[in-house]
Design a protein around this motif. Structure first.
Motif, PDB file in Angstrom:
ATOM      1  N   SER A  38       0.908  -0.981  -0.129  1.00 20.97           N
ATOM      2  CA  SER A  38      -0.108   0.305  -0.337  1.00 20.97           C
ATOM      3  C   SER A  38       1.075   1.460  -0.093  1.00 20.97           C
ATOM      4  N   LEU A  39       0.247   1.949  -0.846  1.00 19.45           N
ATOM      5  CA  LEU A  39       1.640   3.398  -0.772  1.00 19.45           C
ATOM      6  C   LEU A  39       1.154   4.318   0.446  1.00 19.45           C
ATOM      7  N   THR A  40      -0.624   3.731   1.682  1.00 21.70           N
ATOM      8  CA  THR A  40      -0.131   4.748   2.408  1.00 21.70           C
ATOM      9  C   THR A  40      -0.589   3.830   3.874  1.00 21.70           C
ATOM     10  N   GLY A  41      -0.390   3.109   3.819  1.00 16.42           N
ATOM     11  CA  GLY A  41      -0.730   1.338   4.687  1.00 16.42           C
ATOM     12  C   GLY A  41      -1.760   1.758   5.339  1.00 16.42           C
ATOM     13  N   GLN A  42      -2.942   2.672   4.419  1.00 16.52           N
ATOM     14  CA  GLN A  42      -4.344   2.887   5.225  1.00 16.52           C
ATOM     15  C   GLN A  42      -5.134   2.301   3.807  1.00 16.52           C
ATOM     16  N   GLU A  43      -6.261   1.478   4.339  1.00 20.56           N
ATOM     17  CA  GLU A  43      -7.411   1.185   3.109  1.00 20.56           C
ATOM     18  C   GLU A  43      -7.901   2.034   2.620  1.00 20.56           C
ATOM     19  N   GLY A  44      -8.084   1.748   1.030  1.00 26.00           N
ATOM     20  CA  GLY A  44      -9.134   2.825   0.178  1.00 26.00           C
ATOM     21  C   GLY A  44     -10.287   2.662   0.738  1.00 26.00           C
ATOM     22  N   ASP A  45     -11.013   3.968   0.883  1.00 24.72           N
ATOM     23  CA  ASP A  45     -12.431   4.435   0.708  1.00 24.72           C
ATOM     24  C   ASP A  45     -12.894   4.106  -0.777  1.00 24.72           C
ATOM     25  N   PRO A  46     -13.679   2.851  -1.321  1.00 23.56           N
ATOM     26  CA  PRO A  46     -14.520   2.176  -2.391  1.00 23.56           C
ATOM     27  C   PRO A  46     -15.127   3.610  -2.834  1.00 23.56           C
ATOM     28  N   GLU A  47     -16.506   4.613  -1.933  1.00 20.79           N
ATOM     29  CA  GLU A  47     -16.452   5.697  -2.557  1.00 20.79           C
ATOM     30  C   GLU A  47     -16.088   6.657  -2.697  1.00 20.79           C
ATOM     31  N   LYS A  48     -15.335   6.773  -1.775  1.00 24.43           N
ATOM     32  CA  LYS A  48     -13.627   7.995  -3.008  1.00 24.43           C
ATOM     33  C   LYS A  48     -13.928   7.827  -4.140  1.00 24.43           C
ATOM     34  N   GLY A  49     -13.471   7.056  -4.322  1.00 20.68           N
ATOM     35  CA  GLY A  49     -11.933   6.162  -5.161  1.00 20.68           C
ATOM     36  C   GLY A  49     -13.603   6.444  -6.733  1.00 20.68           C
ATOM     37  N   ARG A  50     -14.698   6.203  -6.351  1.00 24.52           N
ATOM     38  CA  ARG A  50     -16.496   6.136  -7.066  1.00 24.52           C
ATOM     39  C   ARG A  50     -16.032   7.716  -7.144  1.00 24.52           C
ATOM     40  N   GLU A  51     -15.327   8.473  -6.675  1.00 24.66           N
ATOM     41  CA  GLU A  51     -15.219   9.993  -6.909  1.00 24.66           C
ATOM     42  C   GLU A  51     -14.972  10.066  -8.023  1.00 24.66           C
ATOM     43  N   ILE A  52     -12.843   9.583  -7.289  1.00 24.69           N
ATOM     44  CA  ILE A  52     -12.253   9.835  -8.018  1.00 24.69           C
ATOM     45  C   ILE A  52     -12.307   9.518  -9.082  1.00 24.69           C
ATOM     46  N   PHE A  53     -12.731   8.372  -9.818  1.00 30.05           N
ATOM     47  CA  PHE A  53     -12.746   7.731 -11.101  1.00 30.05           C
ATOM     48  C   PHE A  53     -14.220   8.812 -12.316  1.00 30.05           C
TER      49      PHE A  53
END
Length: 158
Positions: A38-53
């Protein structure tokens, strides 16, 4: 017993705080472009990822790729492959590598490297026609990459 519980809690907090974000030039790509850690050591948030996408001013992924579950997002792209089901046939590590720098997996791709800050031939300053002044920032932050990957892993054939 109480001392042990407090000590354990402090150790967990310290371990989380000790994880440093991986800098773009320090990303370790595997033989086929996968990024294991992981680039951050934190899990990703799929909802934020949807927004980014789906937001053109963020990741702008939707300008090249289409995803049928994003029915509310108009004008999806046709340049890159449709990403329906990508969570079935690509691992988290492969997706992280492709998003960070797709050229490590697909040498001739036109997909931008979203987490790269060096090695450019002629970086420009937006649409000004001028050269970029250092330091060059990545297109997406490390946590943005993790969030986007979390979203992509949810895209499974139903």
């Amino acid at each position: 017993m109480r001392f042990t519980g407090m000590t354990l809690a402090a150790a967990v907090l310290a371990a989380g705080a000790a994880y440093a974000e991986t800098a773009p030039d320090d990303v370790q790509f595997g033989e086929y472009g996968a990024v294991e850690a992981s680039l951050t050591g934190q899990e990703g948030d799929p909802e934020k990822g949807r927004e980014i996408f789906s937001t053109k001013s963020m990741g702008n992924c939707v300008s090249c790729h289409a995803v049928s579950v994003l029915e509310d997002v108009p004008f999806q792209g046709e340049v890159g492959p449709v990403l329906d089901g990508i969570g079935e046939y690509r691992t988290t590590e492969e997706l992280r590598g492709i998003v960070a720098n797709a050229k490590m997996t697909f040498e001739g791709t036109v997909m931008p490297a979203f987490y790269k800050t060096s090695g450019f031939i002629r970086p420009g300053d937006g649409y000004t026609g001028k050269a970029a002044e250092p330091p060059i920032e990545p297109i997406l932050a490390a946590q943005d990459i993790e969030d986007l990957v979390a979203f992509l892993t949810t895209l499974k054939d139903e």
